[in-house]
Design a protein around this motif. Sequence first.
Motif, PDB file in Angstrom:
ATOM      1  N   ARG A 187      37.790  42.640  47.814  1.00  0.00           N
ATOM      2  CA  ARG A 187      36.608  43.239  47.209  1.00  0.00           C
ATOM      3  C   ARG A 187      35.581  43.484  48.305  1.00  0.00           C
ATOM      4  N   ARG A 246      33.440  37.188  49.154  1.00  0.00           N
ATOM      5  CA  ARG A 246      34.216  35.958  49.186  1.00  0.00           C
ATOM      6  C   ARG A 246      33.487  34.892  48.386  1.00  0.00           C
ATOM      7  N   ASP A 257      42.784  40.892  55.918  1.00  0.00           N
ATOM      8  CA  ASP A 257      43.794  39.969  55.392  1.00  0.00           C
ATOM      9  C   ASP A 257      44.084  38.811  56.336  1.00  0.00           C
ATOM     10  N   GLY A 286      40.467  51.636  46.291  1.00  0.00           N
ATOM     11  CA  GLY A 286      40.069  50.684  45.271  1.00  0.00           C
ATOM     12  C   GLY A 286      39.444  51.361  44.076  1.00  0.00           C
ATOM     13  N   VAL A 344      37.194  47.211  44.275  1.00  0.00           N
ATOM     14  CA  VAL A 344      38.265  46.234  44.122  1.00  0.00           C
ATOM     15  C   VAL A 344      39.595  46.916  44.410  1.00  0.00           C
ATOM     16  N   THR A 345      40.393  46.361  45.295  1.00  0.00           N
ATOM     17  CA  THR A 345      41.681  46.972  45.623  1.00  0.00           C
ATOM     18  C   THR A 345      42.636  46.851  44.437  1.00  0.00           C
ATOM     19  N   ASP A 367      45.594  45.917  44.008  1.00  0.00           N
ATOM     20  CA  ASP A 367      46.437  44.722  43.884  1.00  0.00           C
ATOM     21  C   ASP A 367      45.702  43.522  43.303  1.00  0.00           C
ATOM     22  N   GLU A 368      44.394  43.636  43.085  1.00  0.00           N
ATOM     23  CA  GLU A 368      43.641  42.563  42.439  1.00  0.00           C
ATOM     24  C   GLU A 368      43.857  42.552  40.916  1.00  0.00           C
ATOM     25  N   GLY A 421      37.429  43.484  35.516  1.00  0.00           N
ATOM     26  CA  GLY A 421      37.860  43.166  36.869  1.00  0.00           C
ATOM     27  C   GLY A 421      36.964  43.702  37.960  1.00  0.00           C
TER      28      GLY A 421
END
Length: 280
Positions: A2, A14, A48, A149, A187-188, A190-191, A270
């Motif tokens: 995010r 985070r 990452d 995202g 938000v990517t 994959d979240e 989300g």
Amino acid sequence: MRIVNVAGRLALLRDGRAVDVQRAGAGRFAADPQAVYERWEEFRAWADTADLPEGEPFAATDLGPPTPLPRQTFAIGLNYRDHAAESGFDVPEGLPLVFTKYATAISEPVSQVRLPEGGHTDWEVELVAVIGRRTESVSEADAWDHVAGLTAGQDISERLLQQSCPAPQFSVGKSYPGFAPLGPCLVTPDEFNNPDDLALSCTVNGEEVQKDRTRDLIFPVPTLIARLSTVLPLLPGDVIFTGTPADVGFGRSPQRWLAPGDELVSFVEGVGELRQTFVA
């Protein structure tokens, strides 16, 4: 992953705190939130694996749009069947109905919006997709790989101006200052458990006025990207407003418009909330 725009600076989110990307990366990436999309894959790989410091607290009012100045903003009309019906139009076939919201309409997730004098200003909550790499003639099967995202958007619309000509003035009527709030974060894909099926809703002064799920889109995100990219390249950082569900003010009986003092809260599952207040 995010990301957020904190006072004009790119940050990673985070545990509810913001990690300034330029500082954490020792200058490897610029502070400009828009610039990161040109290096999106490199940025994701770094984020990452980077040993990130503890972030700093921030307030919702500190946030700017995650894509403050896209080169292209696409907006999709009539992309839910019930909304097409309440608007008095047939459901599009082939290429979806496409217009733009001009860049100066883009604004922060918490904002005050001035209502055009004598107008009929309406709400339209939308899921917004942001492109992460140059995209040309991509297939639907590969389209999600081209999305940086998702975020929340409001396609605020001035209906009198929109309907003032023989053909609807979609772009101009939807581009007053503050008429395209985005956020609160990007938000990517994959979240999400399923990025093709997200709840979205909005309220006016606490009253729910729209509620649906993106699984009901006529042209879902992969289809939009595939069909748009057969016509023109989609560029890193481009924005796609994917369309609004039914129950806008225009489609109600009697019709209903935003008024000074109203608070509009828009939600995408989300992603989070947008919060706009309106003044004369």
